[in-house]
Design a protein around this motif. Sequence first.
Motif, short mmCIF file in Angstrom:
data_model
loop_
_atom_site.label_atom_id
_atom_site.label_comp_id
_atom_site.label_asym_id
_atom_site.label_seq_id
_atom_site.Cartn_x
_atom_site.Cartn_y
_atom_site.Cartn_z
N PHE A 164 32.12 13.61 24.16
CA PHE A 164 31.78 12.34 24.11
C PHE A 164 30.31 12.36 22.39
CE2 PHE A 164 32.78 10.00 27.64
CZ PHE A 164 33.32 9.48 27.44
N THR A 165 29.74 13.58 22.18
CA THR A 165 28.76 13.42 21.23
C THR A 165 29.28 14.24 20.49
OG1 THR A 165 27.24 13.55 22.70
CG2 THR A 165 26.78 14.28 20.69
N ALA B 204 24.19 6.80 28.60
CA ALA B 204 25.99 6.37 27.41
C ALA B 204 26.53 6.72 28.88
CB ALA B 204 26.20 6.43 26.39
N VAL B 205 26.83 8.08 28.84
CA VAL B 205 27.71 8.65 30.20
C VAL B 205 27.28 7.67 31.53
CG1 VAL B 205 27.81 10.86 31.05
CG2 VAL B 205 27.32 10.85 29.27
N PRO C 138 21.57 9.91 19.41
CA PRO C 138 22.78 11.09 20.31
C PRO C 138 21.85 11.91 21.35
CG PRO C 138 22.89 12.04 18.01
CD PRO C 138 22.15 10.83 17.83
N ARG D 85 28.79 14.75 28.36
CA ARG D 85 27.62 14.49 27.82
C ARG D 85 27.86 14.88 26.05
NH1 ARG D 85 24.12 16.92 30.13
NH2 ARG D 85 24.16 18.53 28.71
N LEU E 257 24.97 4.65 20.29
CA LEU E 257 25.41 5.89 19.92
C LEU E 257 25.58 6.67 19.33
CD1 LEU E 257 25.79 7.79 22.96
CD2 LEU E 257 28.38 7.65 22.61
N ARG E 258 26.30 6.78 18.02
CA ARG E 258 26.57 8.12 17.07
C ARG E 258 25.20 7.18 15.95
NH1 ARG E 258 31.79 8.07 14.80
NH2 ARG E 258 33.00 6.59 15.35
N ALA F 70 22.75 9.98 24.97
CA ALA F 70 23.76 10.43 25.48
C ALA F 70 23.81 10.53 27.19
CB ALA F 70 24.39 11.49 24.79
N ASP F 71 23.05 10.91 27.28
CA ASP F 71 22.55 10.68 28.53
C ASP F 71 23.39 9.71 29.31
OD1 ASP F 71 22.54 13.30 29.65
OD2 ASP F 71 20.34 13.67 29.31
#
Length: 399
Positions: A359-360, A271-272, A265, A356, A261-262, A268-269
């Motif tokens: 976290f980002t 990942a959520v 980015p 989103r 995730l780092r 993010a969607d």
Amino acid sequence: MEHTVSAMPTARRPGCPFDPPAELTEAREHGPISRLPFPDGHQGWLVTGYDLVRSVLADSRFSSRKELMRHHPIIDYGDIEVPPAPPGEFLLMDEPRHSRYRKPLVGKFTVRRMRLLTERVQQVTTEHLDAMEQAGPPADLVTAFAKPIPAVIICELLGVPYEDRSSFQEHIDKFLGGEASDEDLIAAYTATQQYLAELVAAKRADPTDDVLSDLLDSDLTDEELRGIALILLSAGFDTTANMLALGTFALLRNPAQLAALRADPALADRAVEELLRYLSVAKMFMRTALEDVELGGHTIKAGTAVILQYNVANRDPERFAAPHTLDLRRQDGGHLAFGHGIHQCLGQQLARVEMRVAFTALLARFPTLRLAVPAEEVALRPETADIYGVKSLPVTWDA
């Protein structure tokens, strides 16, 4: 063959804070539906399979009405009569009462409207990250980050004055945290109702640019507006706050996923959505059969309580590959973290925007973020809490 779970589990396995209690997962392995005796002697059912949970949520023969929920899977209420849900509290109602309250709100929480809020969510997130950085490590991510961001946003949407936010947070924590005494629960609920009555009266006298003021033009009474405000404030704050804190905890315990995730980015969607599935903080809901219903090869008698275990359904191997693995690149979506059917979470698009962005920004601001205590020392909410999560999350970073 009928399987029975002896009692509703109330503890997760040591070292497994993100997995449902082992007995619930084992129940699903026996089939998607099991018998469940309640503490008061009622013989109910536990539904753990994805397809069956989804089907019950879409079936009007299963009721959400509060007055029909006379039995609790963990607490023996004895002979106490359960009253109907107060006006406006539509989560515990069926049609047509449910739509009377939900319908005027639908247009306020569309995907487009919530995306327009992105810039404001970014501003609020940046302000709290700035404060964390200036204070320096360590920090409690719950109080410094996870709680205040959704609290500020939902209060602004409803027109709650900023200076009232902290007391509102405290009351919501008490009646959703699962650990307050009966006296404290009643006091917190009463104080919240009194505050909301004053807020509605203030909006009547001087409307502002917010959701609650927008509803003043409808035929909703002040009592109904108060109930709607309570649902939106509690749901819009507690669930997202716990997703932000528990989600960060899960990422820190899965370094490969955190690194992915780092590095990207744009992930993010997805990942959520995966964190929502994997954690399922709104872990369980109840329905009551209004008539005899065939479900999963069993007859659910009218008046019988049915427990829908979202967190286990979202780990169903018949629906998700490697379900117990956190995989931010997962392709098989369609989780039930926001429910399904007429009661599907009204604020889900707002929650997605908040997660989103938050976290980002958190991971970008603190590239060396890590736990400040051993993982086993992180204090968890009990299974009796309506929403699962952490009480606190001590973190540190290289200043």
